[in-house]
Design a protein around this motif. Structure first.
Motif, mmCIF file in Angstrom:
data_model
loop_
_atom_site.group_PDB
_atom_site.id
_atom_site.type_symbol
_atom_site.label_atom_id
_atom_site.label_comp_id
_atom_site.label_asym_id
_atom_site.label_seq_id
_atom_site.Cartn_x
_atom_site.Cartn_y
_atom_site.Cartn_z
ATOM 1 N N GLU A 87 -31.508 25.784 18.702
ATOM 2 C CA GLU A 87 -32.222 26.738 19.546
ATOM 3 C C GLU A 87 -33.642 26.281 19.864
ATOM 4 O O GLU A 87 -34.239 26.738 20.835
ATOM 5 N N GLN A 88 -34.161 25.361 19.076
ATOM 6 C CA GLN A 88 -35.491 24.801 19.318
ATOM 7 C C GLN A 88 -35.422 23.490 20.111
ATOM 8 O O GLN A 88 -36.417 22.800 20.272
ATOM 9 N N GLY A 89 -34.223 23.157 20.567
ATOM 10 C CA GLY A 89 -34.067 21.981 21.407
ATOM 11 C C GLY A 89 -33.720 20.695 20.684
ATOM 12 O O GLY A 89 -33.745 19.624 21.298
ATOM 13 N N HIS A 90 -33.389 20.769 19.419
ATOM 14 C CA HIS A 90 -33.028 19.563 18.654
ATOM 15 C C HIS A 90 -31.691 19.046 19.187
ATOM 16 O O HIS A 90 -30.644 19.663 18.995
ATOM 17 N N ILE A 91 -31.725 17.919 19.856
ATOM 18 C CA ILE A 91 -30.554 17.398 20.570
ATOM 19 C C ILE A 91 -29.399 17.066 19.633
ATOM 20 O O ILE A 91 -28.230 17.304 19.960
ATOM 21 N N GLN A 113 -27.740 20.271 18.654
ATOM 22 C CA GLN A 113 -26.959 20.777 19.776
ATOM 23 C C GLN A 113 -25.642 20.020 19.897
ATOM 24 O O GLN A 113 -24.573 20.615 20.077
#
Length: 67
Positions: free
Chosen positions: A43-47, A50
């Motif tokens: 949710e914090q953009g950690h690829i 994800q």
């Protein structure tokens, strides 16, 4: 980084630490806890978080809960 330091960083919102903690729990077959930490990280953009969540859902290793 010790486990306690990792937990503290993850609880403080560090997405890298959250991802690492997710991996820690995944390796120990605690998929519910792993998914919680991967989700916070993703949710914090950690690829990588994800990608991992997407792969696990695709392979039906974890499931989406209905609210």
């Amino acid at each position: 980084m010790t486990f306690d330091e990792l937990c503290a960083a993850a609880q403080q919102g560090d997405p890298d630490a959250q991802f690492e903690l997710g991996g820690f729990w995944w390796e120990r077959n605690n998929y519910e806890r792993a998914t919680e930490w991967y989700t916070l990280s993703a949710e914090q953009g950690h690829i990588d978080a994800q990608f991992s969540l997407g792969a696990y859902y695709h392979l039906s290793l974890i499931h989406i809960s209905e609210p």
